[in-house]
Design an enzyme around this catalytic site. Sequence first.
Site, PDB file in Angstrom:
ATOM      1  N   TYR A 145      -3.561   4.438   7.664  1.00 39.15           N
ATOM      2  CA  TYR A 145      -4.849   3.581   7.796  1.00 39.15           C
ATOM      3  C   TYR A 145      -5.828   4.250   9.098  1.00 39.15           C
ATOM      4  CZ  TYR A 145      -2.531   0.090   4.935  1.00 39.15           C
ATOM      5  OH  TYR A 145      -1.690  -0.363   4.049  1.00 39.15           O
ATOM      6  N   SER A 169       0.843  -1.386   0.215  1.00 39.44           N
ATOM      7  CA  SER A 169       0.202  -0.041  -0.007  1.00 39.44           C
ATOM      8  C   SER A 169       0.737   1.417   0.110  1.00 39.44           C
ATOM      9  CB  SER A 169      -0.991  -0.051   1.230  1.00 39.44           C
ATOM     10  OG  SER A 169      -1.887  -0.831   1.095  1.00 39.44           O
ATOM     11  N   LYS A 217       0.209   3.199  -2.930  1.00 44.04           N
ATOM     12  CA  LYS A 217      -1.006   4.001  -3.191  1.00 44.04           C
ATOM     13  C   LYS A 217      -0.625   5.517  -3.134  1.00 44.04           C
ATOM     14  CE  LYS A 217      -4.009   0.730  -0.600  1.00 44.04           C
ATOM     15  NZ  LYS A 217      -4.566   0.667   0.541  1.00 44.04           N
ATOM     16  N   TYR A 266      -3.911  -3.106 -10.003  1.00 42.79           N
ATOM     17  CA  TYR A 266      -3.662  -2.861  -8.573  1.00 42.79           C
ATOM     18  C   TYR A 266      -2.852  -3.695  -7.713  1.00 42.79           C
ATOM     19  CZ  TYR A 266      -4.687  -2.239  -3.455  1.00 42.79           C
ATOM     20  OH  TYR A 266      -4.464  -2.240  -2.013  1.00 42.79           O
ATOM     21  N   VAL A 286       1.171  -3.294   4.242  1.00 40.56           N
ATOM     22  CA  VAL A 286       1.230  -4.618   5.023  1.00 40.56           C
ATOM     23  C   VAL A 286       2.596  -5.346   4.399  1.00 40.56           C
ATOM     24  CG1 VAL A 286      -1.222  -4.599   5.385  1.00 40.56           C
ATOM     25  CG2 VAL A 286      -0.469  -5.689   3.265  1.00 40.56           C
TER      26      VAL A 286
END
Length: 327
Positions: free
Chosen positions: A248, A71, A74, A196, A266
């Site tokens: 998060y 992530s 992102k 993704y 992660v």
Amino acid sequence: MNIAPPDHRDELQFILDDVYRRGLDQRDGALADYIPELARVEPESFGIAIATAKGKVYAVGDAEVAFTIQSVSKAFGYCLAIEQIGRAQVLQRVGVEPSGDAFNAIEFDPHTRRPYNPMVNAGAITVAGILHDRFGDGAFDFMMDRFSRAAGRPLGFDEKVYRSESETGHRNRAIAHLLLAGGIISEAVEAIVDLYFRQCSILVTAVDLARMGATLANMGENPMTGDQVFELQAVRDTQAVMFSCGMYDYSGNWIYDIGIPAKSGVGGGIVGVVNRQLGIGTYSPRLDRKGNSVRGVAAVAALSDELGLHAFDCTNVGSSLLGRFIT
């Protein structure tokens, strides 16, 4: 034991080494076993790196061990989407509000029906949809090229992790189909989700993340290579969303305690950005319940404290221009 202080030229490495030593005893957390390949990594790996906006790199521990970006990607994908279609059009499809929910929550803004922000899975899948609309089958090559330029070297790809995510990523496919139903992404659902999964499977090191963070900190220019990798407006917007949403549903506490734009993954990585000063990269794969690296969070917190990096720390004097008028 008293450790003699270093001379000023080595002080940053001295601080980095000390933060690393303090983190070695931290063994809380667990591997991300919901992606089978991530459950097989070495849990004791731990590395920290700093890259300055002047182009110097400091590292300690397993800072050259490769792991999947997950992530952390992102943030950089969002930067590219803003460049490609503009912030107004991106905002029509994904918001910038913290969600307060887990990163993989199947939850959209109840008023706009958009994903809350690009740092959760729904928002990142939307960003992948934007890039797929723009580049089609060439979208991944475009992302890999830009990520590599930000790191200052050609990055690799973990085929096993990609296959593992693709075979088990049913929740992300469910999110994508809901995005399609809401008119947020196009009908190329499987290709978008595949993009993704692929972006999450790019291989990086803590040193790579530090250099990528330094590229954002240096207004989009890689300070090691001089390459203008990202556009200035996109960099500003990306750092803003990293600051409020990048960790998060721990993001509020992160801002309160640590106070720098950051993004976790992660896979065990964290990238931090201190505007115009430096990038931080950490790697340690044991995660807390919110999906953040336990040792990584502690290491960046210690560096923020030791170096006065918090955005609201008294050592941050602010704009030199305004200083002329208020002093």
